[in-house]
Design an enzyme around this catalytic site. Structure first.
Site, mmCIF file in Angstrom:
data_model
loop_
_atom_site.group_PDB
_atom_site.id
_atom_site.type_symbol
_atom_site.label_atom_id
_atom_site.label_comp_id
_atom_site.label_asym_id
_atom_site.label_seq_id
_atom_site.Cartn_x
_atom_site.Cartn_y
_atom_site.Cartn_z
ATOM 1 N N ARG A 65 0.793 -1.231 0.000
ATOM 2 C CA ARG A 65 0.000 0.000 0.000
ATOM 3 C C ARG A 65 0.823 1.279 0.000
ATOM 4 O O ARG A 65 0.556 2.198 -0.766
ATOM 5 C CB ARG A 65 -0.923 0.061 1.239
ATOM 6 N N THR A 66 1.809 1.338 0.884
ATOM 7 C CA THR A 66 2.491 2.627 1.031
ATOM 8 C C THR A 66 3.210 2.986 -0.267
ATOM 9 O O THR A 66 3.056 4.086 -0.791
ATOM 10 C CB THR A 66 3.461 2.589 2.234
ATOM 11 N N LYS B 243 25.734 -3.161 -1.607
ATOM 12 C CA LYS B 243 27.198 -3.088 -1.753
ATOM 13 C C LYS B 243 27.829 -2.339 -0.583
ATOM 14 O O LYS B 243 29.030 -2.109 -0.569
ATOM 15 C CB LYS B 243 27.562 -2.346 -3.037
ATOM 16 N N ARG C 215 11.317 4.048 2.958
ATOM 17 C CA ARG C 215 11.009 3.093 4.038
ATOM 18 C C ARG C 215 12.273 2.323 4.357
ATOM 19 O O ARG C 215 12.969 1.871 3.445
ATOM 20 C CB ARG C 215 9.902 2.139 3.603
ATOM 21 N N HIS D 131 5.450 6.127 11.402
ATOM 22 C CA HIS D 131 4.902 5.960 10.048
ATOM 23 C C HIS D 131 3.941 7.126 9.804
ATOM 24 O O HIS D 131 2.726 6.949 9.762
ATOM 25 C CB HIS D 131 4.184 4.611 9.970
HETATM 26 C C1 NCD Z 1 1.948 -0.871 8.188
HETATM 27 C C2 NCD Z 1 3.450 -0.686 8.294
HETATM 28 O O1 NCD Z 1 4.174 -0.891 7.322
HETATM 29 O O2 NCD Z 1 3.863 -0.305 9.378
HETATM 30 N N1 NCD Z 1 1.534 -1.071 6.875
HETATM 31 C C3 NCD Z 1 1.267 0.014 6.108
HETATM 32 O O3 NCD Z 1 2.132 0.785 5.782
HETATM 33 N N2 NCD Z 1 -0.013 0.229 5.797
HETATM 34 C C4 NCD Z 1 1.406 -1.869 9.123
HETATM 35 C C5 NCD Z 1 2.000 -3.243 9.127
HETATM 36 O O4 NCD Z 1 2.914 -3.565 8.373
HETATM 37 O O5 NCD Z 1 1.506 -4.043 9.924
#
Ligand code: NCD
Length: 307
Positions: free
Chosen positions: A51-52, A80, A101, A129
């Site tokens: 999703r993100t 590397k 991320r 997040h």
């Molecule tokens: C979450 C995350 O990555 O922290 N997912 C997301 O970005 N919607 C929640 C999760 O991974 O459980």
């Protein structure tokens, strides 16, 4: 250079403006379809995501921009041994904005300190997040109708769940919020969030291990998955993974207007039988995530003078 690393980087007024912009995009998408023409978003994902990453990419495309990036550390020069700082400096030469991320807490902050373009934290380890939090705030404002005066229950892995940490931090700035923390003993909210956020802001909260006993009090139920990748041993994960499974029977004592949220991915925590319940907001929440990220990209690019 303005970045978004922690949800507190934005004032509540700025968050309201983002929500207003997202609502306007939902109502009039055509107005925004070439606002980021010839601009590039780099998605640097050192950890799995559906999703993100895809919502960031869809957001940039719907603004008329382009995307580049990688979706696993192994396919980047970090395999590397390149540092996050050098990666950020490099990508600043190619793109206008970065969404990152990373499994290490603080990595997006290091990127922001070294990049010459805005950096968005798309999740750092078990820490924060903030764009999921913006998504959650837009969801609550649309589904509940307000961002104050409600009771929210966080259920599941409150220790490693970064979405929980960020959302609790964000909610500490709104009035009349009551927090109920529902988790097994081993997965309780870390004490730094309890002390520095809840206690410091005098937010009323209770801790319990029983979802059923508090169900009737909740206006929002925020379910989470047990974060397998952050456990030190598989045995503990297996013992705790099914601590809470939301079923239609458990909802019998819930309010008629309860808003059920989940940042997703769902593993086992919500029975699919609940998906058709009008109170299940989690797939609508996914959709809101794209619109709030469009609003965020517009804000950061315009503050950086790039659009
Ligand atoms: C979450 C995350 O990555 O922290 N997912 C997301 O970005 N919607 C929640 C999760 O991974 O459980």
């Amino acid at each position: 250079m303005r970045s978004l690393i922690d949800i507190l980087d934005f004032t509540p007024e700025e968050i309201n403006e983002l929500i207003d912009t997202a609502n306007d995009i939902i109502a009039y998408p055509d107005k925004y379809c070439d606002r980021c023409k010839r601009k590039k978003l780099a998605t640097l994902f050192f950890e799995p995501s559906t999703r993100t990453r895809l919502s960031f990419e869809a957001a940039m495309m719907e603004l008329g921009g382009n995307v580049l990036g990688f979706s696993e550390a192994q396919s980047s020069s970090s395999a590397k041994g390149e540092s996050v700082a050098d990666t950020a400096k490099t990508v600043s030469c190619y793109a206008d904005i970065i969404a990152m991320r990373h499994p290490k807490e603080g990595a997006p902050l290091v990127a922001a300190m070294n990049a010459s373009i805005p950096v968005i934290n798309a999740g750092d380890g078990g820490h924060n997040h903030p764009t999921q939090t913006l998504t959650d705030l837009l969801t609550i404002s649309r589904e509940v109708g307000r961002l104050s005066d409600f009771t929210i229950g966080f259920c599941g892995d409150l220790k490693f769940g970064r979405t929980v940490h960020s959302l609790i931090t964000a909610l500490s700035r709104y009035a009349g919020i009551k927090v109920i923390l529902i988790s097994p003993e081993e997965l309780k909210l870390p004490s730094y969030v309890r002390k520095d956020v809840l206690d410091k802001n005098a937010i009323p909260y209770v801790e319990t291990s029983s979802l059923e006993s508090v169900m009737g009090e909740l206006d929002v139920l925020y379910m989470t998955r047990v974060q397998r990748e952050r456990f030190f041993n598989e045995e503990d994960y297996l013992r705790l993974k099914d601590s809470y499974i939301l079923t239609p029977e458990k909802l019998e004592s819930a309010k008629e207007r309860l808003c059920i949220m989940h940042p997703l991915p769902r593993v086992n925590e919500i029975s699919t039988a609940i998906d058709s319940d009008p109170r299940a907001a989690y797939f609508r929440q996914v959709n809101y995530g794209k619109y709030i990220r469009m609003a965020l990209i517009l804000k950061l690019l315009s503050e950086a003078g790039r659009i």
